[in-house]
Design a protein around this motif. Structure first.
Motif, PDB file in Angstrom:
ATOM      1  N   GLN A  99       0.822  -1.203   0.000  1.00 49.03           N
ATOM      2  CA  GLN A  99       0.000   0.000   0.000  1.00 49.03           C
ATOM      3  C   GLN A  99       0.862   1.262   0.000  1.00 49.03           C
ATOM      4  OE1 GLN A  99      -2.675  -0.316   3.335  1.00 49.03           O
ATOM      5  NE2 GLN A  99      -4.184  -1.499   2.192  1.00 49.03           N
ATOM      6  N   VAL A 100       2.078   1.123   0.514  1.00 48.50           N
ATOM      7  CA  VAL A 100       3.007   2.249   0.546  1.00 48.50           C
ATOM      8  C   VAL A 100       3.972   2.191  -0.640  1.00 48.50           C
ATOM      9  CG1 VAL A 100       4.822   3.428   1.848  1.00 48.50           C
ATOM     10  CG2 VAL A 100       2.857   2.424   3.053  1.00 48.50           C
ATOM     11  N   LEU A 101       4.653   1.030  -0.787  1.00 51.02           N
ATOM     12  CA  LEU A 101       5.729   0.925  -1.769  1.00 51.02           C
ATOM     13  C   LEU A 101       5.237   0.916  -3.214  1.00 51.02           C
ATOM     14  CD1 LEU A 101       8.288  -1.534  -0.130  1.00 51.02           C
ATOM     15  CD2 LEU A 101       8.204   0.956  -0.048  1.00 51.02           C
ATOM     16  N   THR A 102       3.997   0.535  -3.430  1.00 49.00           N
ATOM     17  CA  THR A 102       3.478   0.561  -4.816  1.00 49.00           C
ATOM     18  C   THR A 102       2.365   1.598  -4.962  1.00 49.00           C
ATOM     19  OG1 THR A 102       1.866  -1.210  -4.374  1.00 49.00           O
ATOM     20  CG2 THR A 102       4.039  -1.867  -5.163  1.00 49.00           C
ATOM     21  N   HIS A 103       2.340   2.552  -4.039  1.00 44.81           N
ATOM     22  CA  HIS A 103       1.347   3.639  -4.120  1.00 44.81           C
ATOM     23  C   HIS A 103       1.495   4.378  -5.450  1.00 44.81           C
ATOM     24  CE1 HIS A 103      -0.535   7.576  -3.225  1.00 44.81           C
ATOM     25  NE2 HIS A 103      -1.267   6.899  -2.344  1.00 44.81           N
ATOM     26  N   ARG A 104       0.373   4.789  -6.014  1.00 42.81           N
ATOM     27  CA  ARG A 104       0.394   5.398  -7.354  1.00 42.81           C
ATOM     28  C   ARG A 104       1.309   6.621  -7.424  1.00 42.81           C
ATOM     29  NH1 ARG A 104      -3.396   3.894 -10.881  1.00 42.81           N
ATOM     30  NH2 ARG A 104      -3.616   5.035 -12.834  1.00 42.81           N
ATOM     31  N   MET A 105       1.352   7.421  -6.339  1.00 41.67           N
ATOM     32  CA  MET A 105       2.173   8.627  -6.349  1.00 41.67           C
ATOM     33  C   MET A 105       3.506   8.412  -5.639  1.00 41.67           C
ATOM     34  SD  MET A 105       1.313  12.385  -4.716  1.00 41.67           S
ATOM     35  CE  MET A 105      -0.170  12.540  -5.729  1.00 41.67           C
ATOM     36  N   PHE A 106       3.448   7.863  -4.415  1.00 38.01           N
ATOM     37  CA  PHE A 106       4.665   7.761  -3.614  1.00 38.01           C
ATOM     38  C   PHE A 106       5.554   6.587  -4.024  1.00 38.01           C
ATOM     39  CE2 PHE A 106       1.522   9.771  -0.664  1.00 38.01           C
ATOM     40  CZ  PHE A 106       2.092  11.042  -0.688  1.00 38.01           C
ATOM     41  N   GLY A 107       4.938   5.545  -4.618  1.00 31.83           N
ATOM     42  CA  GLY A 107       5.719   4.363  -4.996  1.00 31.83           C
ATOM     43  C   GLY A 107       6.887   4.687  -5.916  1.00 31.83           C
ATOM     44  N   PRO A 108       6.648   5.382  -7.043  1.00 33.62           N
ATOM     45  CA  PRO A 108       7.771   5.716  -7.933  1.00 33.62           C
ATOM     46  C   PRO A 108       8.820   6.600  -7.262  1.00 33.62           C
ATOM     47  CG  PRO A 108       5.684   5.936  -9.087  1.00 33.62           C
ATOM     48  CD  PRO A 108       5.350   5.715  -7.646  1.00 33.62           C
ATOM     49  N   LEU A 109       8.387   7.525  -6.387  1.00 28.34           N
ATOM     50  CA  LEU A 109       9.350   8.385  -5.692  1.00 28.34           C
ATOM     51  C   LEU A 109      10.225   7.563  -4.754  1.00 28.34           C
ATOM     52  CD1 LEU A 109       7.060  11.452  -4.833  1.00 28.34           C
ATOM     53  CD2 LEU A 109       8.745  11.255  -6.685  1.00 28.34           C
ATOM     54  N   ILE A 110       9.600   6.620  -4.035  1.00 32.31           N
ATOM     55  CA  ILE A 110      10.367   5.739  -3.143  1.00 32.31           C
ATOM     56  C   ILE A 110      11.340   4.892  -3.957  1.00 32.31           C
ATOM     57  CG2 ILE A 110      10.187   3.773  -1.564  1.00 32.31           C
ATOM     58  CD1 ILE A 110       7.462   4.918  -0.678  1.00 32.31           C
ATOM     59  N   MET A 111      10.890   4.418  -5.115  1.00 32.82           N
ATOM     60  CA  MET A 111      11.749   3.606  -5.983  1.00 32.82           C
ATOM     61  C   MET A 111      12.984   4.390  -6.411  1.00 32.82           C
ATOM     62  SD  MET A 111      10.874   2.107  -9.761  1.00 32.82           S
ATOM     63  CE  MET A 111      10.866   3.774 -10.439  1.00 32.82           C
ATOM     64  N   LEU A 112      12.791   5.645  -6.837  1.00 33.65           N
ATOM     65  CA  LEU A 112      13.934   6.473  -7.236  1.00 33.65           C
ATOM     66  C   LEU A 112      14.872   6.708  -6.059  1.00 33.65           C
ATOM     67  CD1 LEU A 112      12.214   9.146  -9.513  1.00 33.65           C
ATOM     68  CD2 LEU A 112      13.729   7.297 -10.240  1.00 33.65           C
ATOM     69  N   GLY A 113      14.296   6.910  -4.877  1.00 32.13           N
ATOM     70  CA  GLY A 113      15.119   7.096  -3.684  1.00 32.13           C
ATOM     71  C   GLY A 113      15.952   5.871  -3.372  1.00 32.13           C
ATOM     72  N   ILE A 114      15.361   4.681  -3.529  1.00 32.91           N
ATOM     73  CA  ILE A 114      16.090   3.435  -3.271  1.00 32.91           C
ATOM     74  C   ILE A 114      17.224   3.277  -4.270  1.00 32.91           C
ATOM     75  CG2 ILE A 114      15.896   0.921  -3.369  1.00 32.91           C
ATOM     76  CD1 ILE A 114      13.098   1.204  -2.163  1.00 32.91           C
ATOM     77  N   PHE A 169      19.638  -8.455  -3.091  1.00 30.69           N
ATOM     78  CA  PHE A 169      18.734  -8.212  -1.960  1.00 30.69           C
ATOM     79  C   PHE A 169      17.354  -7.780  -2.460  1.00 30.69           C
ATOM     80  CE2 PHE A 169      16.733  -5.699   1.320  1.00 30.69           C
ATOM     81  CZ  PHE A 169      16.958  -6.450   2.471  1.00 30.69           C
ATOM     82  N   LEU A 170      17.330  -6.857  -3.441  1.00 30.46           N
ATOM     83  CA  LEU A 170      16.048  -6.400  -3.982  1.00 30.46           C
ATOM     84  C   LEU A 170      15.299  -7.549  -4.659  1.00 30.46           C
ATOM     85  CD1 LEU A 170      16.960  -2.924  -5.550  1.00 30.46           C
ATOM     86  CD2 LEU A 170      15.926  -3.400  -3.332  1.00 30.46           C
ATOM     87  N   GLU A 171      16.024  -8.417  -5.376  1.00 31.49           N
ATOM     88  CA  GLU A 171      15.383  -9.535  -6.050  1.00 31.49           C
ATOM     89  C   GLU A 171      14.836 -10.539  -5.041  1.00 31.49           C
ATOM     90  OE1 GLU A 171      18.522 -10.992  -8.493  1.00 31.49           O
ATOM     91  OE2 GLU A 171      18.068  -9.662 -10.170  1.00 31.49           O
ATOM     92  N   ASP A 172      15.685 -10.947  -4.075  1.00 29.54           N
ATOM     93  CA  ASP A 172      15.288 -11.976  -3.121  1.00 29.54           C
ATOM     94  C   ASP A 172      14.214 -11.485  -2.158  1.00 29.54           C
ATOM     95  OD1 ASP A 172      17.182 -13.426  -4.389  1.00 29.54           O
ATOM     96  OD2 ASP A 172      18.553 -13.635  -2.702  1.00 29.54           O
ATOM     97  N   SER A 173      14.174 -10.182  -1.911  1.00 28.02           N
ATOM     98  CA  SER A 173      13.169  -9.650  -0.986  1.00 28.02           C
ATOM     99  C   SER A 173      11.794  -9.528  -1.629  1.00 28.02           C
ATOM    100  CB  SER A 173      13.604  -8.262  -0.478  1.00 28.02           C
ATOM    101  OG  SER A 173      13.570  -7.308  -1.540  1.00 28.02           O
ATOM    102  N   GLY A 174      11.744  -9.564  -2.968  1.00 27.66           N
ATOM    103  CA  GLY A 174      10.481  -9.427  -3.683  1.00 27.66           C
ATOM    104  C   GLY A 174      10.216  -8.025  -4.205  1.00 27.66           C
ATOM    105  N   TYR A 175      11.110  -7.067  -3.923  1.00 29.00           N
ATOM    106  CA  TYR A 175      10.855  -5.682  -4.325  1.00 29.00           C
ATOM    107  C   TYR A 175      11.045  -5.472  -5.828  1.00 29.00           C
ATOM    108  CZ  TYR A 175      10.916  -0.599  -4.487  1.00 29.00           C
ATOM    109  OH  TYR A 175      10.641   0.719  -4.794  1.00 29.00           O
TER     110      TYR A 175
END
Length: 727
Positions: free
Chosen positions: A292-307, A377-383
């Motif tokens: 609900q947070v990490l794939t949020h329509r607005m915040f998800g892409p921003l979090i992805m860029l931050g990661i 880590f990103l692959e194995d965690s499911g992200y």
């Protein structure tokens, strides 16, 4: 029994199959390709009660219908290599969908053991699975496992080996499922025909072959057409029943078959196999809450860029120290070998051609390792699956598929990747058009081979904003890839988009062992490339930059000038005067000789010949030499620039670092730097990647197109950047 036993691991993507393979085999594994196909073939060994077991990790697949190369390979291994046991690793949390592959294996008659994997996560979701009940209803052994922690793995292998021994020498017994009144009569007719003509019965059960014809399986049809008129009759009967279903039910045989298979699975699960705790039925799973947070329509892409930006920072911050150790080692090796060997061609070859060439590449191994650890880590965690999910809408606009995200990331979408496995990762795309567009644009990413060039130029011209500029280059690669994909999909690679269906696996905490194995596999591929391809290229470049030598006529004025300076320096020494000025003049003459020797070489002549074109992008002949070398491998650009700027022939104590030499060269400006960064980012893939494109695309035509188009595109972008920057 003492004979070696073979166990094949099957399973859906994200079922934990590869994690189970790593847990079973540990370091006793090797990776190759299936003959003639660029699909990974992983094999390993383990020992069960002192008995050797060969383990084959089949490609992850949802079914045994030949939609993808992975599915063709998986069923070919089962049918042709006839393993003693097939272990189907299923995700216990998605049992109904995962058992679809198990049912197809049973219809094939393969000896089967089911690994009920990820049981810990299924329990967290409130699921209760009666493994004994499932075993009784399916008629095959079922073992509960948690592959990432190793729980149940030993019991699984003991069961698989025991089951394999029990069934050894016995004929395979296919599972028979009714497919309803429309298909069953036709199936019986086709089975009778197949048995009578012995059509493919040496490889597959007759009923299974008949089902494949009803499913319009292209691979089976292709094999069958080479065996006579029986194939024509089978295809005709399949078309008849397909027309009948379309006319009466508005459906088709594949859909009917899938419905009955899922009906069979559902009837099993409803007999008390799966239940849920009432208190947890209405609660969201932990993964759903996180999404609900990490794939949020607005915040998800921003979090992805931050990661992604954080990965950049961590890699270059932490990796800088061990990278210095590796560079120091090769510096020591260079100095040691230089002192041991007499001056001459052999010393030049070993020091400049081999140690400097390979050492320049090996110096980035620590960065590559840190990058791969984080990607693993990103692959194995499911992200990583979430990244594909979020970007699907964007990619679809540019004519790509959500599954294109993974090839882009592996190629260097997170800087430090490699375009070769990135291109190979495009094979997961079912649409040939989307696959082609993906593998042609994946090389635009900032792969690890380009990183040394970026670090060099960014360090010279953008010292105070290195992380931001590096991140901008990564984004420039993504933007270029998407724009070119849109161009290709609108012109020469037109075709309908395919729907995006991708499992979002539950989040899990990766194990240290799994991370280390995945990181080592990728790092070892990089090291092998440095020790083979890059070594050969370095030697060839050394030859091209060394021969032909200056003629005696060309050397005469230089030698005369050197002799004059030496005489003046000796006279000054005799008078007790300072000779520093003479030493500087002598160094200038030596550098001039090295530059003239380089200009006269094969590489130098090529660099000079390209200047009329490349000058518009701000490149002079020495830069051209390095960029030509980059066609073979981008890693050699920095070391070639060093030699091209006459650093190799100067005493180490007197030589300036390459970055300092570029910074002090009046030819180089920030506009030159930006132009070079963009050109290196976008121009032709390295030779190994070109070969990979040929293998995946099936022809040299697309591989050559990638080389030519990317270079022209890169030159146009670099020229525009240089001309605008020069204003």
């Amino acid at each position: 029994m003492s004979k070696k036993i073979t166990v094949a691991l099957a399973g859906n993507p994200n079922s934990g199959k590869t994690t189970a393979f790593n847990a079973i085999t540990g370091a006793r594994q090797h990776v190759g390709n299936y003959p003639g196909i660029t699909v990974d073939k992983k094999q390993g060994t383990t020992y069960v009660d002192g008995r050797e077991v060969q383990v084959i990790d089949l490609p992850g697949t949802y079914s045994l219908t030949a939609y993808t190369m992975e599915e063709v390979v998986a069923r070919s291994v089962v049918a042709d290599e006839r393993p003693d046991m097939v272990v189907d690793v299923v995700n216990a949390g998605a049992l109904e969908r995962n058992l679809y592959l198990a049912v197809q294996l049973l219809e094939m008659g393969a000896p089967l053991t089911i690994a009920l994997n990820m049981m810990d996560e299924a329990r967290k979701q409130g699921m209760r699975i009666d493994a004994r009940k499932l075993q009784s209803l399916l008629g095959v052994p079922v073992v509960e496992t948690v592959a990432r922690t190793g729980e149940g793995i030993e019991s699984l292998m003991l069961t698989a080996v025991a089951n394999g021994d029990k069934l050894a020498g016995k004929p395979w017994e296919p599972l028979v499922i009714s497919y309803g009144p429309d298909l069953d009569p036709v199936l019986e007719e086709m089975i009778a025909l197949i048995n009578r003509e012995q059509f493919l019965t040496d490889r597959y059960p007759a009923r299974w072959v008949a089902i494949k014809y009803l499913e319009s399986d292209e691979e089976i049809q292709r094999i069958g057409r080479g065996l006579g008129a029986v194939a024509t009759e089978l295809e005709a009967r399949a078309r008849e029943v397909a027309d009948h279903l379309e006319a009466t039910l508005k459906t088709y045989p594949e859909a009917v078959i899938a419905d009955y298979r899922y009906g069979y699975i559902s009837s099993i699960l409803r007999q008390g196999v799966v239940s849920r705790l009432d208190a947890l039925e209405d609660r969201l799973a932990v993964s759903d809450k996180i999404d609900q947070v990490l794939t949020h329509r607005m915040f998800g892409p921003l979090i992805m860029l931050g990661i992604l930006f954080l990965i950049y920072q961590v890699t270059f911050t932490i990796g800088e120290v061990p990278m210095g150790w590796v560079e120091a080692f090769f510096g020591w090796l260079n100095e040691t070998v230089s002192n041991l060997l007499p001056d001459g061609m052999l010393k030049s070859l070993i020091v400049s051609g081999i140690i400097d060439g390979v050492g320049g590449v090996m110096g980035f191994v620590p960065l590559i390792m840190f990058m791969f650890v984080q990607i693993a880590f990103l692959e194995d965690s499911g992200y990583m699956a979430r990244i594909a999910y979020m970007l699907d809408r964007v990619f679809r606009f540019f004519g790509l598929h959500g599954c294109s995200v993974m090839p882009f990331i592996v190629s260097g979408g997170i800087a430090g990747g490699c375009a070769v496995p990135g291109v190979m990762a495009s094979r997961t795309l079912r649409s040939p058009k989307e696959k082609l567009a993906t593998l042609l644009t994946a090389p635009f990413m900032a792969c690890g081979a380009k990183v040394p060039v970026f670090l060099l130029i960014v360090g010279v011209f953008f010292e105070k904003n290195q992380a931001a500029v590096m991140f901008s280059l990564t984004l420039a690669g993504w933007v270029s890839a998407l724009l070119v994909a849109k161009l290709l999909r609108s012109t020469i690679i037109r075709g309908e988009a395919t729907p995006f269906v991708m499992e979002l696996p539950p989040y899990r905490v990766p194990t240290l062992r799994g991370l280390m194995i995945h990181t080592w596999e990728r790092t070892w591929q990089y090291i092998k490339k440095a020790g083979t391809v890059i070594l050969a290229i370095s030697i060839l470049l050394w030859l091209a930059m060394t021969f032909p030598k200056l003629s005696d006529e060309q050397l005469a004025p230089i030698e005369a000038q050197r002799a004059e300076i030496v005489a003046q320096m000796e006279a000054a020494q005799a008078e007790g005067k300072d000779v520093a000025a003479f030493e500087e003049k002598l160094s200038e003459v030596n550098n001039f000789e090295s530059e003239e020797a380089l200009r006269n070489s094969v590489a130098g002549r090529v660099g000079v010949a390209l200047e009329p074109v490349t000058k518009w992008a701000g490149f002079e002949w020495r830069t051209n030499i390095a960029l030509v070398g980059g066609f073979a491998a981008k890693e050699v650009i920095v070391s070639t620039l060093g030699t091209a700027y006459s650093l190799g022939e100067v005493d180490a104590e007197e030589a300036q670092p390459l970055a300092e030499r570029i910074a002090n060269d009046p030819h180089w400006t920030r506009a030159n730097g930006i132009s070079l960064l963009l050109f290196v980012l976008l121009y032709a893939p390295c030779f190994v990647t070109v070969v990979a494109i040929k293998q995946e695309a099936g022809s040299w035509g697309w591989a050559i197109f990638s080389t030519v188009f990317n270079t022209v595109f890169a030159l146009a972008v670099a020229t525009a950047a240089y001309q605008i920057g020069s204003l």
